[in-house]
Design a protein around this motif. Structure first.
Motif, PDB file in Angstrom:
ATOM      1  N   UNK A 120      59.524 -41.993 140.481  1.00 34.83           N
ATOM      2  CA  UNK A 120      60.128 -42.183 141.814  1.00 34.83           C
ATOM      3  C   UNK A 120      60.098 -43.686 142.123  1.00 34.83           C
ATOM      4  N   UNK A 121      61.293 -44.239 142.327  1.00 38.72           N
ATOM      5  CA  UNK A 121      61.420 -45.702 142.370  1.00 38.72           C
ATOM      6  C   UNK A 121      61.867 -46.208 143.742  1.00 38.72           C
ATOM      7  N   UNK A 122      61.227 -47.300 144.151  1.00 34.85           N
ATOM      8  CA  UNK A 122      61.673 -48.050 145.332  1.00 34.85           C
ATOM      9  C   UNK A 122      62.653 -49.123 144.850  1.00 34.85           C
ATOM     10  N   UNK A 123      63.757 -49.282 145.535  1.00 32.94           N
ATOM     11  CA  UNK A 123      64.790 -50.256 145.141  1.00 32.94           C
ATOM     12  C   UNK A 123      64.921 -51.311 146.232  1.00 32.94           C
ATOM     13  N   UNK A 124      64.611 -52.552 145.899  1.00 28.15           N
ATOM     14  CA  UNK A 124      64.673 -53.614 146.906  1.00 28.15           C
ATOM     15  C   UNK A 124      65.928 -54.456 146.697  1.00 28.15           C
ATOM     16  N   UNK A 125      66.502 -54.888 147.784  1.00 27.30           N
ATOM     17  CA  UNK A 125      67.669 -55.773 147.661  1.00 27.30           C
ATOM     18  C   UNK A 125      68.948 -54.997 147.898  1.00 27.30           C
TER      19      UNK A 125
END
Ligand code: SF4
Ligand code: SF4
Lengths: 381, 418
Positions: free
Chosen positions: B268-273
């Motif tokens: 489960x990934x957090x995506x920044x930007x």
């Protein structure tokens, strides 16, 4: 003249040593002001020594762990210097976080890694019309003054600020005088020495710098020079926030160009506009200087004056024949302006060359070739 | 045995394209109907919307161009007028489009916008001001300026809020009244906010299905669904869109259908930007085979995350509260505030790792990415990587770099699980 220039050379050759020593010598706190718009007068009025943060003197190494390569030189080297501990002599640092996106990221990096005893931010607004902007700017400056007072332990009075403004204004006049002499007889001094002179003002206590400049001016005024009418006069524009590699300036001169004036940050932009009408309300007077639209700074979001028109005016004033746009690589305020700047110059048939300058050594060979071609074009005009 | 991961595509998101196309079509034909057109940057378009101006949104146009595959040709046109590749690619898309129109350079028809009557310059990111200034210089278009500082310290919030409110009252509203030749339409602004409030409330229920384990949908699904809460705000069609989406998510959840087949995600990934608008497919293909899903990010969470704080009875204040109210987003745009916000998302969405998407032509956030990762890694014990690419410019996207960094991230997560 040589003696004074040698002194300036010594200071700018190793600003780290100079400023660290300055701290020892004066016992005063050093406050690093990230270029370009921190009002140094207020720091001075607090009895501390403001120095303008400079582009570092080494290749970026440790800084890579904090800043990606696609950011401008002063950004990357400042962080690199800071995390390497090279700026430990700075008791404080001030950032104007609304200047560009890069500047907004410093507070976190500095705070997490090498927080100085004092760190302050400014939100100086763009120069938009209306009272809201003016009053927000004024508040920003008043809060800055209070925070400096709290850190220095000195209550800053209007008289303190008035005195500091006087000293800063004198410095502006003296640097202006050097530029006047240079305009009259540009052969008198090399472009890199002029840049170093301005840089020395950013590093030295203004009182000391004023004395040095007075000495220099008296020598320059007396010095006779042999005019070199064959050399082609050009103007340099841009170079936001940082010195440019001195070798580039040397190459220009070696190729037969001569620079009677400039519109560079470590140049005429730094000392432009004295603070006026400051006796009654000195903070307001500082705000008024910031609100001046010229020399046009692309970080202040002025749109009703064209930077290229200003550059052309300067070029004509100096009887110059071309303009070199010195673009700091990865500097968005300048890169976004460039196409329109270039097109106005083209419409006016003014020879223009853009050089992108990077902190890392660029290929001088290809730069030389481009400068050579430019010189030929200017020569043909 | 290796699991063959595959995304279970949603039905509901298929209906976004016609809505989005209609928005841009209406903008393209606005002048023919005698309507005024504005180009807006930053979160400023809500005010001209209230006046009935047809408005485009700088980043929204970029997402649209990415979607219709027009980005590349516009960037090339920009290059022809001397735009430097380091300049924000959203900016370059626009200057390229204008250049193409002026010089009759062939470009995708849908990418052509009518020239604006007003540049609504929300100077949120400083570049957004440079963008407006460029069009003043090129075409003499009037600028409506609005300085919108990020909040670097909580103590600054009240005075910045006051400052922005004052600009709205003293500059934004009078300028719009002047340009449109009529009094400011407070009632319409209330209506827009009321629709937005309803839409965002349903959207927030949808967000709950990103927090489920396994996840019921993905960040990319949400990314394509963002228009109704951004540049289509106030359009009542956004409500049925989200209702339909919610229904499908509830159905999936009830019937054990995860976002990722066969049995849910591995990471489960957090995506920044920013969302990589021109490369959504590419990124999906990079995450899916490893069983990774992106679930949240601070940019997509900016859009009226807190519908409760929208009060249509106080339209101006609500519009400003979006940024500067107690839950205002202008705090987590400054890097320090970001750490707090991302931390909340990590907890809420049970995140295993962070991907910081660092856009090479945009300096927002990219400087402090590594420090943000470091701070969060220390607090939550999860790893993060930076991907250096661009939201639009293909020249800046390197497959091998992305693959290597993602592999390292997944290995790192595995290592910590052992
Ligand atoms: S050189 Fe340009 S990008 Fe770099 S700090 Fe200065 S204004 Fe910002
Ligand atoms: S520089 Fe970044 S934040 Fe600013 S407009 Fe471009 S993409 Fe947006």
């Amino acid at each position: 003249m040589k003696k004074v220039l040698a002194k300036i050379d010594e200071i700018t050759a190793d600003p780290y040593r100079y400023v660290a020593h300055l701290k020892e010598r004066t016992g005063k706190k050093i406050i690093g002001c990230f270029p370009m718009h921190v009002p140094e007068e207020l720091v001075h009025a607090a009895g501390m020594l403001p120095v303008v943060i400079w582009r570092g003197n080494e290749l970026v190494t440790w800084g890579h762990s904090h800043v990606p390569p696609y950011n401008c030189g002063v950004t990357r080297t400042f962080i690199d210097d800071a995390v390497k501990g090279k700026l430990q002599f700075m008791d404080g640092m001030v950032f104007h976080v609304r200047q560009c996106l890069q500047a907004g990221e410093f507070p976190l990096i500095i705070e997490r890694n090498v927080k100085p005893a004092y760190m302050e931010i400014l939100y100086l607004p763009p120069i938009y019309e209306g009272e809201a902007i003016k009053s927000f700017l004024l508040d920003d400056l008043i809060l800055f003054k209070e925070s400096l007072g709290n850190f220095s332990g000195k209550k800053i009075t209007d008289d303190d600020i008035i005195k500091s403004i006087g000293i800063y204004n004198e410095n502006r006049s003296l640097l202006g005088r050097i530029y006047e002499i240079r305009r009259e007889k540009p052969e008198i001094i090399k472009a890199k020495d002029v840049m170093k002179i301005v840089w020395s003002s950013m590093l030295m206590p203004k009182e000391d710098n004023n004395e040095l400049l007075k000495e220099l001016i008296s020598k320059m005024e007396k010095q006779e020079v042999k005019p070199e009418p064959d050399r082609l006069r050009i103007i340099l524009v841009g170079g936001l926030c940082q010195t440019i590699n001195f070798d580039i300036l040397d190459i220009m001169e070696e190729l037969g160009l001569i620079i009677p004036d400039d519109d560079l940050y470590v140049g005429s932009r730094y000392f432009a506009n004295k603070i006026t009408d400051f006796e009654k309300n000195p903070i307001k007077a500082i705000a008024n200087r910031y609100l001046k639209k010229t020399p046009l700074c692309p970080t202040k979001s002025v749109w009703d004056i064209h930077w290229a028109d200003e550059a052309i005016k300067k070029m004509k004033l100096n009887k110059a024949k071309g303009i070199i746009n010195v673009i700091v690589k990865f500097c968005p305020p300048h890169t976004t302006y460039y196409p329109d700047f270039k097109s106005v110059l083209a419409e006016n048939n003014i020879p223009e060359l853009a050089i992108e300058v990077e902190h890392e050594i660029i290929s001088f060979e290809s730069l030389k070739t481009r400068l050579q071609t430019f010189t030929e074009i200017v020569g043909g005009v | 045995m290796d699991v063959k991961y595959k995304i279970n595509r949603l039905e509901a998101t298929n209906s976004i394209r016609p809505l989005v196309d209609r928005h841009w079509e209406e903008l393209r034909t606005a002048k023919a109907r005698g309507e005024l057109v504005g180009w807006a940057s930053g979160p400023s378009f809500i005010f001209p919307y209230a006046m009935g101006m047809k408005c485009h949104f700088m980043a929204g146009y970029a997402s649209y161009c990415g979607g219709i595959g027009a980005a590349d040709e516009l960037l090339k046109a920009a290059e022809s007028i001397g735009e430097l590749a380091d300049t924000c690619s959203y900016h370059r898309l626009h200057t390229g489009m204008v250049e193409a129109i002026l010089k009759n350079i062939p470009i995708t028809e849908q990418a052509k916008l009518p020239m604006p009557d007003l540049m609504i310059c929300g100077r949120y990111c400083t570049e957004q001001a440079h963008y407006s200034e460029a069009f003043y210089r090129k075409l003499g278009i009037r600028i409506l300026p609005l300085e919108l500082p990020f909040v670097f310290r909580e103590k600054d919030r009240p005075r910045i809020k006051k400052f922005v409110l004052r600009q709205v009252k003293e500059i934004v509203i009078p300028t719009l009244e002047d340009v449109c030749g009529k009094p400011f339409d407070y009632a319409r602004l209330s209506e827009i906010l009321s629709v937005l409030k309803q839409t965002a409330a349903i959207r927030n229920k949808c967000w709950e299905f990103l927090a489920t384990r396994p996840a019921t949908w993905t960040l990319w699904d949400y990314a394509v669904s963002m228009a109704p809460v951004i540049y289509m705000m106030g359009d009542p069609k956004g409500i049925p869109y989200y209702e339909n989406l919610l229904k499908e998510l509830e159905y999936r959840h009830k019937n054990g259908i995860p976002a990722m087949a066969p049995a849910g995600e591995k990471y489960r990934i957090y995506w920044d930007g920013w969302i990589p608008w021109a490369f959504l497919g590419k990124f999906m293909r990079k995450f899916t085979p490893s069983g990774a899903v992106c679930l949240c990010g601070r940019y997509p969470w900016e859009m009226f995350a807190d519908p409760e704080s929208i009060d249509p009875e106080k339209p101006i204040e609500s519009a400003v509260d979006w940024l500067y109210g107690n839950h205002g987003i202008a705090t987590h745009l400054a890097p320090k505030g970001a750490i707090g916000k991302i931390g909340e998302l990590i907890e809420e969405y049970s995140i295993d790792g962070m991907v910081m998407f660092s856009s090479k032509s945009c300096r927002m956030w990219n400087l402090s990415n590594l420090d943000v990762i470091d701070a969060l890694e220390k607090k939550y014990g999860i790893p993060g990587v930076v991907i250096e690419a661009d939201m639009i410019d293909p020249e800046m996207v390197s497959d091998s770099q992305i693959n290597t960094r993602l592999d390292a991230l997944f290995e790192n997560i595995d290592g910590r699980r052992k």
